[in-house]
Design a protein around this motif. Structure first.
Motif, short mmCIF file in Angstrom:
data_model
loop_
_atom_site.label_atom_id
_atom_site.label_comp_id
_atom_site.label_asym_id
_atom_site.label_seq_id
_atom_site.Cartn_x
_atom_site.Cartn_y
_atom_site.Cartn_z
N GLU A 1 38.82 -15.62 54.33
CA GLU A 1 38.81 -15.14 55.70
C GLU A 1 40.21 -15.13 56.31
OE1 GLU A 1 35.97 -16.18 58.93
OE2 GLU A 1 34.93 -17.12 57.23
N ALA A 4 42.13 -11.87 56.02
CA ALA A 4 41.49 -10.65 56.55
C ALA A 4 42.51 -9.67 57.13
CB ALA A 4 40.43 -11.00 57.58
N ARG A 44 36.79 -9.26 58.10
CA ARG A 44 36.41 -10.67 58.28
C ARG A 44 34.89 -10.85 58.09
NH1 ARG A 44 39.76 -14.07 59.97
NH2 ARG A 44 41.06 -12.60 61.13
#
Length: 134
Positions: A1, A4, A44
């Motif tokens: 994440e 992202a 994300r």
């Protein structure tokens, strides 16, 4: 994440480089697609989704992401997957940063994709392409 933003930037740059002003693609369609599909928030969310997997290739020295692939497990397409396919996977994206073409980034990403598919016991892998792909 945490990657992202960097992934979204690479996807956006690669897609625009490949499709903007090319063949029958309308610039507005290309820009529209990038605005909706390659936003950091969208990436994300995709990174959080357990049925999706992003694989990245980093430059050794800088650790900068230079290639990205996205797998979507369980994805089906009528003309490709059949009832016999119990565990299909779509190779939804495979992009390389401009300036890194010819450096076997795609080969490395494809090998990583196939390893991931073996781990997940996928029985069919198929390539999804943008409908306006020249």
């Amino acid at each position: 994440e945490e990657d992202a933003g960097e992934v979204a930037k690479l996807l956006k740059e690669s897609f625009l480089s490949a499709f903007l002003g090319v063949a029958d693609n309308k610039d507005e369609d290309v820009l529209d697609y990038v605005r909706t599909s390659h936003k950091e928030e969208v990436i994300r969310q995709e990174l959080k989704n357990e049925s999706e997997c992003y694989l990245v290739c980093e430059e050794e020295e800088s650790k900068q992401i230079v290639g990205v692939a996205r797998l979507v497990f369980g994805a089906r397409e009528e003309a490709i997957t059949t009832e016999k396919s119990k565990n299909p996977v779509e190779l939804n994206r495979i992009y390389c940063k401009k300036g890194h073409l010819g450096k076997k980034i795609g080969t490395k990403l494809m090998e990583k994709c196939l390893e991931e598919c073996k781990k997940k016991e996928c029985d069919l892998i198929w390539l999804g392409v943008w409908k306006h792909n020249p």
